[in-house]
Write a protein that holds these residues in place. Structure first.
Motif, PDB file in Angstrom:
ATOM      1  N   ALA A  64       0.916  -1.153   0.024  1.00 55.34           N
ATOM      2  CA  ALA A  64      -0.093  -0.091   0.306  1.00 55.34           C
ATOM      3  C   ALA A  64       0.785   1.194   0.156  1.00 55.34           C
ATOM      4  O   ALA A  64       0.528   2.314   0.341  1.00 55.34           O
ATOM      5  N   THR A  65       2.030   1.194  -0.194  1.00 53.06           N
ATOM      6  CA  THR A  65       2.937   2.484  -0.155  1.00 53.06           C
ATOM      7  C   THR A  65       3.993   2.378  -1.157  1.00 53.06           C
ATOM      8  O   THR A  65       4.303   0.911  -1.828  1.00 53.06           O
ATOM      9  N   VAL A  66       4.952   2.989  -1.304  1.00 55.43           N
ATOM     10  CA  VAL A  66       6.383   3.027  -2.064  1.00 55.43           C
ATOM     11  C   VAL A  66       7.454   2.030  -1.351  1.00 55.43           C
ATOM     12  O   VAL A  66       6.839   1.671  -0.351  1.00 55.43           O
ATOM     13  N   ASP A 172       0.984   9.213  -8.893  1.00 59.31           N
ATOM     14  CA  ASP A 172       1.131   7.642  -8.658  1.00 59.31           C
ATOM     15  C   ASP A 172      -0.437   6.930  -8.954  1.00 59.31           C
ATOM     16  O   ASP A 172      -0.839   6.394  -7.958  1.00 59.31           O
ATOM     17  N   ALA A 173      -1.118   7.515 -10.067  1.00 62.45           N
ATOM     18  CA  ALA A 173      -2.334   6.766 -10.164  1.00 62.45           C
ATOM     19  C   ALA A 173      -2.471   5.943 -11.418  1.00 62.45           C
ATOM     20  O   ALA A 173      -2.204   4.642 -10.781  1.00 62.45           O
ATOM     21  N   HIS A 198       5.793   7.706  -8.930  1.00 60.37           N
ATOM     22  CA  HIS A 198       6.153   6.213  -8.295  1.00 60.37           C
ATOM     23  C   HIS A 198       6.242   5.339  -9.745  1.00 60.37           C
ATOM     24  O   HIS A 198       5.531   5.700 -10.797  1.00 60.37           O
ATOM     25  N   ASP A 199       6.966   4.415  -9.498  1.00 59.37           N
ATOM     26  CA  ASP A 199       6.856   3.373 -10.651  1.00 59.37           C
ATOM     27  C   ASP A 199       7.928   3.497 -12.045  1.00 59.37           C
ATOM     28  O   ASP A 199       7.102   3.021 -12.897  1.00 59.37           O
ATOM     29  N   TYR A 200       8.818   4.312 -11.860  1.00 59.41           N
ATOM     30  CA  TYR A 200       9.855   4.289 -13.054  1.00 59.41           C
ATOM     31  C   TYR A 200      10.457   2.924 -12.804  1.00 59.41           C
ATOM     32  O   TYR A 200      11.552   2.628 -12.378  1.00 59.41           O
ATOM     33  N   SER A 223      11.631   2.842  -7.299  1.00 55.64           N
ATOM     34  CA  SER A 223      11.047   3.246  -8.326  1.00 55.64           C
ATOM     35  C   SER A 223      10.447   4.466  -8.336  1.00 55.64           C
ATOM     36  O   SER A 223       9.581   4.991  -8.899  1.00 55.64           O
ATOM     37  N   VAL A 224      10.925   5.177  -7.263  1.00 58.97           N
ATOM     38  CA  VAL A 224      10.410   6.689  -7.075  1.00 58.97           C
ATOM     39  C   VAL A 224      11.370   7.706  -7.850  1.00 58.97           C
ATOM     40  O   VAL A 224      12.413   7.484  -7.827  1.00 58.97           O
ATOM     41  N   TRP A 225      10.676   8.476  -8.834  1.00 56.08           N
ATOM     42  CA  TRP A 225      11.596   9.459  -9.655  1.00 56.08           C
ATOM     43  C   TRP A 225      10.948  10.743  -9.295  1.00 56.08           C
ATOM     44  O   TRP A 225      10.136  11.263  -8.627  1.00 56.08           O
TER      45      TRP A 225
END
Ligand SMILES: C[S@@+](CC[C@H](N)C(=O)[O-])C[C@H]1O[C@@H](n2cnc3c(N)ncnc32)[C@H](O)[C@@H]1O
Length: 227
Positions: A64-66, A172-173, A198-200, A223-225
């Motif tokens: 539920a988080t980075v 982050d959607a 998020h998610d790079y 994966s946080v950019w």
């Protein structure tokens, strides 16, 4: 001539009647238990728990988080953002866990606006349950004015946002190319000072593509950019 009763015939019949009765008494609890097991089969999971890719099985709050390794970067960006006026805007609240980590790092006067339509979660929770849970997770931060929780489609939020340029946005959607591009373009249009998300990662090539088109991540942690 009346039939005679031979005592040697009667004795086994009486004995077997008593034995049957004794067996019935002794075995009653076992028979009841077996009956119960066959009468009440376990109910099947609700359809929303068996939808594609959605399952409460194996739930872990880390989903539920980075990534834990990325939290120091997120919190440093939040601290840096306190130099600028304007809110911190998170697009995609999920349960409010990253929101809470950001709130821990923000300056007291800074406000976080977090936007979600509650249309997706990794556990198959129905939207109303998802939103109710997030509302409870963020109850203290919302009640104390540190966080504003907005339940809205992000495109509608982008269209109607009238506030000052955000000090920071955290995107982050939806992690495909067109949606992330829209998010980044909106952040630039409204003059966000720090644009992060998020998610790079290889799992989301669309995020990598748009971030790279914008010059690539200035910093990347897990994966946080950040642009
Ligand atoms: C990956 S999760 C967000 C994770 C969260 N930022 C965190 O780190 O804890 C994505 C969220 O985006 C939301 N979402 C998806 N499409 C959306 C849309 N069009 N408008 C608003 N929220 C959306 C989903 O409901 C989901 O809660």
């Amino acid at each position: 001539m009346p039939a005679t009763t031979d005592r040697t015939d009667v004795a086994p019949r009486v004995t077997s009647r008593i034995a049957r009765k004794a067996w019935r008494e002794v075995s009653r609890p076992i028979r009841r238990m077996l009956d119960r097991e066959t009468v009440a089969p376990p109910s099947l999971p609700k359809p929303y728990l068996t939808g594609e890719g959605a399952s409460i099985a194996g739930f872990h709050p880390q989903q539920a988080t980075v990534e834990t390794a990325a939290l120091p970067l997120v919190q440093r960006l939040v601290r840096e953002s306190s130099r600028f006026p304007g809110p911190i805007i998170e697009i995609g609240t999920l349960l409010g866990v990253t929101t809470t980590h950001m709130a821990l790092a923000k300056a007291p006067e800074q406000k976080i606006i977090t936007v979600d339509l509650y249309c997706w979660n990794p556990w198959g929770l129905p939207p109303a349950v998802h939103e109710a849970l997030t509302s409870q997770v963020l109850a203290y931060l919302v009640a104390t004015g540190h966080v504003e929780r907005i339940s809205m489609d992000k495109d509608e939020f982008f269209r109607t946002y009238q506030g000052p340029p955000p000090a920071m946005v955290f995107l982050d959607a939806i992690h495909d190319y067109p949606e992330t591009k829209k998010d980044v373009e909106w952040a630039r249009r409204v003059g966000a000072q720090i644009i992060s998300g998020h998610d790079y990662c290889d799992e989301f090539p669309g995020v990598k593509q748009i971030v790279d088109e914008c010059g690539g991540p200035r910093e990347l942690s897990a994966s946080v950019w950040v642009l």
